[in-house]
Enzyme design. Structure first.
Site, short mmCIF file in Angstrom:
data_model
loop_
_atom_site.label_atom_id
_atom_site.label_comp_id
_atom_site.label_asym_id
_atom_site.label_seq_id
_atom_site.Cartn_x
_atom_site.Cartn_y
_atom_site.Cartn_z
N GLU A 18 0.90 -1.48 -0.04
CA GLU A 18 -0.02 -0.01 0.09
C GLU A 18 0.79 1.27 -0.04
O GLU A 18 1.91 1.24 0.79
CB GLU A 18 -0.91 0.18 1.24
CG GLU A 18 -2.00 1.33 1.29
CD GLU A 18 -2.82 0.86 2.29
OE1 GLU A 18 -3.64 0.06 2.43
OE2 GLU A 18 -3.12 2.17 2.75
N THR A 49 -3.86 4.84 -1.38
CA THR A 49 -4.82 5.38 -0.58
C THR A 49 -5.61 6.66 -1.30
O THR A 49 -5.12 7.18 -2.38
CB THR A 49 -4.33 5.97 0.52
OG1 THR A 49 -3.67 6.72 0.43
CG2 THR A 49 -3.74 4.60 1.49
N TYR A 50 -6.86 7.20 -0.71
CA TYR A 50 -7.60 8.04 -1.43
C TYR A 50 -7.97 9.01 -0.17
O TYR A 50 -8.70 8.71 0.80
CB TYR A 50 -8.86 7.25 -1.92
CG TYR A 50 -9.74 8.24 -2.78
CD1 TYR A 50 -9.80 8.55 -4.16
CD2 TYR A 50 -10.88 8.89 -2.09
CE1 TYR A 50 -10.69 9.36 -4.69
CE2 TYR A 50 -11.85 9.75 -2.63
CZ TYR A 50 -11.62 9.77 -4.17
OH TYR A 50 -12.62 10.49 -4.67
N ALA A 52 -7.16 9.68 2.63
CA ALA A 52 -7.27 9.60 3.95
C ALA A 52 -7.06 10.77 4.89
O ALA A 52 -6.11 11.52 4.93
CB ALA A 52 -6.20 8.59 4.49
N ARG A 109 -16.02 3.71 3.29
CA ARG A 109 -16.84 4.92 3.80
C ARG A 109 -15.82 6.10 3.82
O ARG A 109 -16.13 7.10 3.40
CB ARG A 109 -17.45 5.01 5.06
CG ARG A 109 -18.38 6.19 5.69
CD ARG A 109 -18.49 6.18 7.29
NE ARG A 109 -17.14 6.54 7.97
CZ ARG A 109 -17.13 6.76 9.15
NH1 ARG A 109 -18.10 6.17 9.98
NH2 ARG A 109 -15.90 6.74 9.79
N GLY A 110 -14.55 5.82 4.36
CA GLY A 110 -13.54 6.94 4.66
C GLY A 110 -13.53 7.37 5.94
O GLY A 110 -14.26 7.57 6.65
N ALA A 126 -19.94 2.14 3.74
CA ALA A 126 -19.25 1.41 2.87
C ALA A 126 -20.12 0.38 1.84
O ALA A 126 -20.23 0.13 0.74
CB ALA A 126 -17.99 0.53 3.23
N LYS A 168 -21.68 -6.31 3.25
CA LYS A 168 -20.72 -5.97 2.61
C LYS A 168 -20.51 -6.90 1.44
O LYS A 168 -20.72 -6.79 0.10
CB LYS A 168 -19.54 -5.32 2.71
CG LYS A 168 -19.29 -4.08 3.75
CD LYS A 168 -17.84 -3.62 3.91
CE LYS A 168 -17.86 -2.72 5.20
NZ LYS A 168 -16.70 -2.11 5.79
N GLN A 179 -7.80 -3.67 8.59
CA GLN A 179 -7.13 -2.54 9.39
C GLN A 179 -6.04 -3.09 10.21
O GLN A 179 -5.97 -4.24 10.46
CB GLN A 179 -8.44 -2.03 10.46
CG GLN A 179 -8.04 -0.80 11.14
CD GLN A 179 -7.52 0.24 10.18
OE1 GLN A 179 -6.42 0.34 9.84
NE2 GLN A 179 -8.57 1.26 10.03
P1 FAD Z 1 -18.13 1.37 7.03
O1 FAD Z 1 -17.85 -0.29 6.86
O2 FAD Z 1 -19.06 2.01 6.41
O3 FAD Z 1 -17.94 1.27 8.68
C1 FAD Z 1 -18.07 2.55 9.32
C2 FAD Z 1 -18.77 2.15 10.74
O4 FAD Z 1 -20.15 2.22 10.52
C3 FAD Z 1 -18.56 1.09 11.33
O5 FAD Z 1 -18.54 1.23 12.86
C4 FAD Z 1 -19.61 0.10 10.82
O6 FAD Z 1 -19.63 -1.07 11.93
C5 FAD Z 1 -20.63 1.07 10.81
N1 FAD Z 1 -21.67 0.62 9.75
C6 FAD Z 1 -21.31 -0.11 8.45
N2 FAD Z 1 -22.25 -0.14 7.68
C7 FAD Z 1 -23.58 -0.01 8.33
C8 FAD Z 1 -24.88 0.20 8.20
N3 FAD Z 1 -25.26 0.07 6.87
N4 FAD Z 1 -25.55 0.85 9.14
C9 FAD Z 1 -25.05 1.20 10.16
N5 FAD Z 1 -23.67 1.14 10.82
C10 FAD Z 1 -23.03 0.69 9.75
N6 FAD Z 1 -9.74 6.06 4.84
C11 FAD Z 1 -9.66 7.05 4.02
O7 FAD Z 1 -10.01 7.96 3.89
N7 FAD Z 1 -8.96 6.74 2.71
C12 FAD Z 1 -8.32 5.45 2.56
O8 FAD Z 1 -7.47 5.24 1.61
C13 FAD Z 1 -8.26 4.46 3.46
N8 FAD Z 1 -7.68 3.33 3.04
C14 FAD Z 1 -8.09 2.26 3.86
C15 FAD Z 1 -7.28 1.17 3.71
C16 FAD Z 1 -7.75 -0.03 4.74
C17 FAD Z 1 -7.12 -1.32 4.23
C18 FAD Z 1 -8.48 0.26 5.62
C19 FAD Z 1 -8.82 -0.82 6.87
C20 FAD Z 1 -9.10 1.58 6.14
C21 FAD Z 1 -8.84 2.31 5.13
N9 FAD Z 1 -9.20 3.78 5.50
C22 FAD Z 1 -8.99 4.89 4.44
C23 FAD Z 1 -10.02 3.97 6.72
C24 FAD Z 1 -11.51 4.00 6.70
O9 FAD Z 1 -12.05 4.80 5.78
C25 FAD Z 1 -11.93 4.26 7.98
O10 FAD Z 1 -11.56 3.07 8.92
C26 FAD Z 1 -13.33 4.79 8.22
O11 FAD Z 1 -13.59 5.01 9.38
C27 FAD Z 1 -14.46 3.48 7.88
O12 FAD Z 1 -14.43 2.90 6.68
P2 FAD Z 1 -15.27 1.54 6.40
O13 FAD Z 1 -15.23 1.24 4.95
O14 FAD Z 1 -14.55 0.39 7.16
O15 FAD Z 1 -16.67 2.02 6.84
#
Ligand code: FAD
Length: 304
Positions: A18, A49-50, A52, A109-110, A126, A168, A179
Site C-alpha cells: 500500500e 490510498t484516497y 485519508a 466509507r472513509g 461502505a 458488504k 485494518q
Molecule cells: P464502514 O464499513 O461504512 O463502517 C463505518 C462504521 O459504520 C463502522 O462502525 C461500521 O460497523 C458501521 N456501519 C457499517 N455499515 C453500516 C450500516 N449499513 N448501518 C449502520 N452502521 C454501519 N480511509 C480513507 O479516508 N482513505 C483511504 O484510502 C483509506 N484506506 C484504508 C485502507 C484499509 C485497508 C482500511 C482498513 C481502512 C482505510 N481507511 C481509509 C480508513 C477507513 O475509511 C475508516 O476506517 C473509516 O472510518 C471506516 O471505513 P469503512 O469502509 O470500514 O466504513
C-alpha cells in the site's frame, strides 16, 4: 478481462503493498523509484490510498496510472471513499478509473475529516458504496472492503461490526483488506468469528511495520483504538528514554527500536502465513528499504 485477486487468494497467499499519493511531482518521482524496487517481489497488487483523513485526494489517479504503465503483472487497486461525493460524482470518477485501466477498488466509507459528523456525500457507509458500484457498473470492478479485527472504533460491538461486514459481502464485495492490528490473539478470534458469521471472502491482512515508537502509538490511538500487546509495549518501554544529556535524540536507541520492531513485524507475518490468510498487504509507507528488509527476513517470496 478482469483479473480476480480474490480467486488468486483462494489458491495461494498473495502479496501486495500500500502506498499513498505524494503531494508533489518530486514525491511522485520518488514513489516511482520506490515501486520499481518493490516490483522485485512481484506483488500481485499495489493499492493507493484516497484522501485519508480528509477530502484531499491528491495524486491518487497519477499513482494508479503509474502502476498501469509499469506494464507488469502488478494490478493497481485504488481506494475510494464516500467522503464528499454525490452519486453523480462517484459514477463519473469510477468511470474515469475504468477508462484509465483501473478496475479494482477498495470501497470505503472513509475517514471523516475533523469536525464532520457524516460523509458529506450521498452515501453514508461502505455497504452503500458497494451496492452502488454493483448497480451502476455490474461486474466491471473487483471490490475489496475494509474489515476491522478489533472492531471499528465507532461501532457499538464487534458483533455489529461483523454483521456490517457480512452485509458488504451480500452487496457483492469480493475480498477483505484488514485494518492494522498488532494483537494476534484478537485477530484469530475475529477470523473465527467472521467465518462463523458466514463471511467467506478471502482475508488480505494489512501489516503495519513497527519502525518508530511515535508512529506506532499514534496509529493505535489517534483513530483506531487498537491494543498494544504486552510484547510491543515492552519494545516501546525498553526504548522510551531516547535522548542524551544534551536532549539530542540517540540514534542507537532509535536503531535498536527499529530492529526489534522489524522482528515483531516479521513474526506477525509468519503467524499470518501459518493461519493460511489470503494475502499479506504490507503498508510500504512510500519507501522500499523497510519492506525489502521485512520481506527478506520473513522469506515470504521464497519459503511460501
Ligand atoms: P464502514 O464499513 O461504512 O463502517 C463505518 C462504521 O459504520 C463502522 O462502525 C461500521 O460497523 C458501521 N456501519 C457499517 N455499515 C453500516 C450500516 N449499513 N448501518 C449502520 N452502521 C454501519 N480511509 C480513507 O479516508 N482513505 C483511504 O484510502 C483509506 N484506506 C484504508 C485502507 C484499509 C485497508 C482500511 C482498513 C481502512 C482505510 N481507511 C481509509 C480508513 C477507513 O475509511 C475508516 O476506517 C473509516 O472510518 C471506516 O471505513 P469503512 O469502509 O470500514 O466504513
Amino acid at each position: 478481462m478482469l483479473e480476480h485477486l480474490a480467486d488468486a487468494m483462494r489458491e495461494r497467499m498473495v502479496l501486495s503493498f500500500e502506498v499513498f499519493p505524494p503531494k508533489t511531482d518530486q514525491g511522485l518521482v520518488k514513489l516511482k523509484d520506490c515501486l520499481d524496487h518493490l516490483y522485485a517481489f512481484q506483488p500481485d497488487y499495489v493499492s493507493c490510498t484516497y484522501g485519508a483523513g480528509g477530502t484531499n485526494v491528491g495524486k491518487n489517479m497519477e499513482v494508479c496510472k503509474m502502476i498501469v504503465e509499469a506494464d507488469n503483472d502488478t494490478v493497481p487497486v485504488t481506494h475510494f471513499t464516500c467522503i464528499g461525493n454525490t452519486k453523480g460524482e462517484i459514477k463519473e470518477k469510477l468511470q474515469n478509473y475504468l477508462d484509465n485501466g483501473v478496475d479494482h477498488i477498495l470501497a470505503l466509507r472513509g475517514d471523516l475529516p475533523d469536525g464532520w459528523t457524516g460523509t458529506g456525500g450521498d452515501l453514508s457507509y461502505a455497504t452503500d458504496l458497494v451496492s452502488f458500484i454493483r448497480r451502476e457498473f455490474g461486474d466491471r470492478f473487483e471490490i475489496a472492503v475494509a474489515g476491522s479485527p478489533e472492531g471499528h472504533i465507532a461501532c457499538r460491538s464487534l458483533e455489529a461490526d461483523i454483521a456490517h461486514l457480512k452485509q458488504k459481502q451480500d452487496e457483492g464485495a469480493n475480498f477483505i483488506m484488514t485494518q492494522l492490528t498488532f494483537d494476534m490473539e484478537q485477530f484469530k478470534y475475529w477470523l473465527d468469528a467472521i467465518r462463523c458469521a458466514g463471511i467467506t471472502m478471502p482475508v488480505d491482512v494489512g501489516v503495519m511495520p513497527v519502525l518508530n515508537r511515535e508512529s506506532v502509538i499514534n496509529m493505535c490511538l489517534s483513530r483506531n483504538g487498537c491494543a498494544i500487546p504486552r510484547k510491543l509495549a515492552e519494545i516501546i518501554s525498553h526504548h522510551w528514554f531516547d535522548k542524551d544529556a544534551e536532549g539530542n535524540k540517540r540514534q542507537d536507541v532509535l536503531d535498536a527500536f527499529r530492529e526489534e520492531g522489524i522482528e515483531y513485524t516479521v513474526n506477525q507475518i509468519l503467524e499470518y502465513v501459518s493461519l493460511g490468510v489470503g494475502g499479506i498487504h504490507l503498508y510500504a509507507l512510500n519507501t522500499w528499504e523497510n519492506s525489502t528488509e521485512i520481506l527478506n527476513k520473513a522469506g515470504i517470496r521464497t519459503i511460501v
